[in-house]
Write an enzyme that holds these catalytic residues in place. Structure first.
Site, mmCIF file in Angstrom:
data_model
loop_
_atom_site.group_PDB
_atom_site.id
_atom_site.type_symbol
_atom_site.label_atom_id
_atom_site.label_comp_id
_atom_site.label_asym_id
_atom_site.label_seq_id
_atom_site.Cartn_x
_atom_site.Cartn_y
_atom_site.Cartn_z
ATOM 1 N N GLU A 32 -3.796 1.867 -6.967
ATOM 2 C CA GLU A 32 -4.231 3.008 -6.883
ATOM 3 C C GLU A 32 -3.047 4.524 -6.788
ATOM 4 O OE1 GLU A 32 -5.807 1.457 -2.801
ATOM 5 O OE2 GLU A 32 -4.048 1.735 -2.100
ATOM 6 N N HIS A 58 0.736 -1.385 0.081
ATOM 7 C CA HIS A 58 0.319 -0.154 -0.558
ATOM 8 C C HIS A 58 1.024 1.020 -0.357
ATOM 9 C CE1 HIS A 58 -2.544 3.465 1.500
ATOM 10 N NE2 HIS A 58 -3.968 2.317 0.899
HETATM 11 P P1 PGA Z 1 -9.782 5.678 0.737
HETATM 12 O O1 PGA Z 1 -8.282 5.178 1.059
HETATM 13 O O2 PGA Z 1 -10.785 5.126 -0.368
HETATM 14 O O3 PGA Z 1 -9.757 6.497 1.544
HETATM 15 O O4 PGA Z 1 -8.629 6.863 -0.818
HETATM 16 C C1 PGA Z 1 -7.949 4.377 -0.421
HETATM 17 C C2 PGA Z 1 -6.537 3.028 0.242
HETATM 18 O O5 PGA Z 1 -6.511 4.308 1.570
HETATM 19 O O6 PGA Z 1 -5.904 2.521 0.200
#
Ligand code: PGA
Length: 235
Positions: A150, A81
C-alpha cells in the site's frame, strides 16, 4: 473509522445479495466485528479485524487482543496499516509482535508495507519495502501470511499506482520472500491497496504479481466493492 450499526447492516445485506467468485474478507471497526460476524454467518464472506494489540491479555485499556478477535469470529487481521504506522507510531517491531500474536491464535495476518511519496521520489521504494519486510520474512511462517503493498501516497488520495508501478513492487516483494522460501513465494498472496476502485481494479488484477486488493473507500459502497471483486480474472 467508517460506518455505523445501520449503515453496516445495509451495506452487508446488499453485499451478500451480490454475486462473487472470489475470496472476500470484510474488516469493520472492532466495535462492529460481532455485528458483522452475525450478518455474514453462513455466507462465504470472511471477517477481518483492522488491528489488534500484541499482548495476550491484561491491563491494556482500550485495546483488543487477537484472542478476542478470534472469539467473535475473526479469521484475518490487518497489521501495520500505514495509518497505524504514521498516526500511532507503530514501527516494524510492534508490527512483528502483532503478527506473531495473530498467528499464535491461528488467524491470518495481512501485513501492510508501503513507501511515502518522498521515498518514491528519491528512488527508495524497494529499500523501504525490504526494510519493512526483513524481520518478518526471517521470523514468521510465510505460508500463513498475506502481504499488502500500500503506497502511502495512494491511500485515500484517489491517486492510484499504475498497474506497472504496483506490479514492480509486488515482484520485488515476491523475490524477497523467494530468497527465504521459493515455494512460499509462489503461493503467497500479495494484495495491492491504495485508491482501488471499480474503474482501475481490472488493470491492476491483470498484472502477474497482483493477487488481490485491499480496498478502503470503495468498500463502503456494496456495488463498487462487488465490481472490484468481479474485475478479478481468476477463480
Ligand atoms: P483507499 O484505502 O482504498 O481508500 O485508498 C486503502 C486502505 O486504507 O488501505
Amino acid at each position: 473509522m467508517n460506518g455505523n450499526w445501520v449503515e453496516n447492516r445495509d451495506l452487508m445485506l446488499e453485499l451478500l445479495a451480490l454475486p462473487s467468485h472470489v475470496d472476500r474478507v470484510v474488516c469493520p471497526p472492532s466495535v462492529y466485528l460481532a455485528q458483522v460476524a452475525e450478518l455474514i454467518s453462513g455466507s462465504d464472506i470472511q471477517l477481518g479485524a483492522q488491528d489488534v494489540d500484541w499482548h495476550e491479555a491484561g491491563a491494556f485499556t482500550g485495546e483488543i487482543s487477537a484472542a478476542m478477535a478470534a472469539d467473535v469470529g475473526v479469521s484475518y487481521v490487518i497489521v501495520g496499516h500505514s495509518e497505524r504506522r504514521a498516526l500511532y507510531g507503530e514501527g516494524n517491531e510492534v508490527c512483528l509482535r502483532k503478527t506473531e500474536a495473530v498467528l499464535k491464535k491461528g488467524l491470518i495476518p495481512i501485513f501492510c508495507v508501503g513507501e511515502t511519496k518522498a521515498e518514491r521520489d528519491s528512488d527508495e521504494t524497494n529499500r523501504v519495502i525490504a526494510a519493512q519486510l526483513a524481520e518478518l520474512i526471517e521470523m514468521v511462517p510465510l505460508d500463513r501470511l498475506m502481504i499488502a503493498y500500500e503506497p502511502v501516497w495512494a491511500i485515500g488520495t484517489g491517486e492510484v499506482a499504475t498497474p506497472q508501478q504496483a506490479d514492480n513492487v509486488h515482484k520485488h516483494i515476491r523475490q524477497l520472500v523467494a530468497a527465504k522460501d521459493k515455494d512460499a513465494a509462489e503461493r503467497i498472496q500479495i494484495l495491492y491497496g491504495g485508491s482501488v476502485n471499480a474503474g482501475n481494479a481490472a488493470g491492476l488484477f491483470a498484472m502477474p504479481d497482483i493477487d488481490g486488493a485491499l480496498v478502503g473507500g470503495a468498500s463502503l459502497k456494496a456495488k463498487d466493492f462487488s465490481s472490484i471483486c468481479c474485475a478479478t480474472t481468476e477463480e
